[in-house]
Design a protein around this motif. Structure first.
Motif, mmCIF file in Angstrom:
data_model
loop_
_atom_site.group_PDB
_atom_site.id
_atom_site.type_symbol
_atom_site.label_atom_id
_atom_site.label_comp_id
_atom_site.label_asym_id
_atom_site.label_seq_id
_atom_site.Cartn_x
_atom_site.Cartn_y
_atom_site.Cartn_z
ATOM 1 N N UNK A 31 61.176 2.827 54.465
ATOM 2 C CA UNK A 31 59.831 2.879 55.031
ATOM 3 C C UNK A 31 59.931 3.369 56.462
ATOM 4 N N UNK A 32 59.232 4.454 56.774
ATOM 5 C CA UNK A 32 59.264 4.982 58.131
ATOM 6 C C UNK A 32 58.782 6.421 58.172
ATOM 7 N N UNK A 33 58.659 6.945 59.387
ATOM 8 C CA UNK A 33 58.287 8.336 59.586
ATOM 9 C C UNK A 33 59.364 9.247 58.992
ATOM 10 N N UNK A 34 58.945 10.333 58.361
ATOM 11 C CA UNK A 34 59.896 11.309 57.835
ATOM 12 C C UNK A 34 60.394 12.146 59.011
ATOM 13 N N UNK A 35 61.612 11.903 59.433
ATOM 14 C CA UNK A 35 62.156 12.546 60.636
ATOM 15 C C UNK A 35 62.852 13.859 60.243
ATOM 16 N N UNK A 36 62.047 14.781 59.747
ATOM 17 C CA UNK A 36 62.578 16.077 59.331
ATOM 18 C C UNK A 36 62.568 17.059 60.505
#
Length: 335
Positions: free
Chosen positions: A202-207
């Motif tokens: 669970x979290x921001x997609x750090x792409x």
């Protein structure tokens, strides 16, 4: 004496040039100065847009703004599944307008806007002033304490606090044949992020797209590093910033993204960043990492310890609100 509260106009919008000017004026009135470049980055340049709700006083012909609430929109994973998420980042009520319940009114209107955009979750890091409003009136679940951990650099932090050491930082670079300092976010960090998370993340997609925006914050002094295999595969990516803050030289590990099959490379990269921060003058290095997470073991091996809330210079909390069918207590397990 009448106790009737003032009436305000509430507008939910994306910030154009007029709104940015109003927002900047509000923060100046509050005593906080930010550059227009920073406001543009936050309010009109965010990767997936920023939702802002502004309250104005109809009796004020200058239309300077009375209060605001704002949130970035972010693509997220929620329990491993793609979702639309948002991060609350600014809440402000001008002093003369306090006591009118504006914070709750604005946040409620923000909720309506987020729901209309199919947002599943709003999260944020409220300070002591905002914490009661989010929790008592706006349905936030808190997953405190904020997972702040710290790595002392010898006795420097204690010596600074005892005024036995004067903090300073320089621009020194430390060389390591396995660690490469880079000037921009590598495009294959998206693959690395996907290989760094568990199935129920669970979290921001750090792409690549998100990090390219996030690390372009005006006025920042981030240093970016990577480790690659002999075949060129990206195994670890890290970012830190070193600042003179709160009377100390404080290092911040902004990102540590590591292939789950290459924890050794993650530890190597983290040690390199700590070493460079030490040589540049850091007194203490901070990071955020949840207990039980993949990265937490790397931090523990590098002598990071939980930083007690009672000695933190600023009171911060961590919380969230869910919308739609998403259970509001799904993050009871902080790991």
């Amino acid at each position: 004496m009448s106790t009737e509260k003032q009436k305000f106009m509430l507008s939910s919008t994306k910030a154009g040039s007029d709104e940015l000017s109003i927002i900047q004026t509000m923060f100046k009135t509050h005593g906080e100065s930010r550059s227009m470049d920073l406001f543009k980055w936050q309010y009109s340049g965010a990767l997936n847009g920023t939702q802002v709700v502004i309250a104005s006083d109809p009796a004020n012909s200058a239309n300077d703004g009375a209060a605001l609430v704002a949130a970035f929109s972010n693509p997220m994973l929620v329990d491993g599944k793609p979702a639309v998420g948002a991060q609350a980042f600014d809440t402000l009520t001008i002093e003369k307008y306090r006591g009118n319940g504006l914070f709750v009114q604005l946040a409620t209107k923000l909720y309506e806007s987020l729901i209309s955009n199919n947002t599943s979750m709003l999260f944020g890091i409220p300070n002591a002033a905002a914490y009661p409003g989010w929790t008592k009136h706006l349905g936030w679940n808190m997953i405190d304490p904020l997972p702040l951990i710290a790595r002392p650099i010898g006795s420097r932090y204690v010596r600074v606090k005892l005024k036995l050491r004067k903090p300073k930082i320089d621009s020194q670079i430390i060389q390591n044949p396995q660690v490469q300092m880079v000037s921009e976010v590598p495009k294959d960090v998206t693959d690395l992020f996907n290989n760094s998370i568990g199935t129920n993340h669970t979290g921001v997609i750090r792409n690549y797209e998100y990090l390219r925006w996030r690390l372009s914050r005006p006025g920042s002094s981030y240093r970016l590093f990577e480790i690659r295999s002999k075949s060129g595969e990206l195994l670890a990516f890290g970012v830190y910033e070193l600042l003179l803050k709160h009377g100390c030289g404080l290092g911040y590990v902004m990102d540590l993204i590591v292939n789950r099959n290459s924890a050794k490379m993650g530890r190597l990269l983290l040690r390199h960043m700590i070493k460079e921060m030490k040589h540049r003058g850091a007194d203490l290095v901070f990071a955020w990492s949840m207990p039980g997470s993949f990265a937490r073991a790397m931090y523990s091996r590098s002598k990071f310890l939980p930083f007690p809330s009672r000695i933190r210079p600023v009171e911060l909390h961590l919380g969230y609100k869910t919308f739609g069918d998403l259970s509001n207590d799904f993050l009871k397990d902080r790991s």
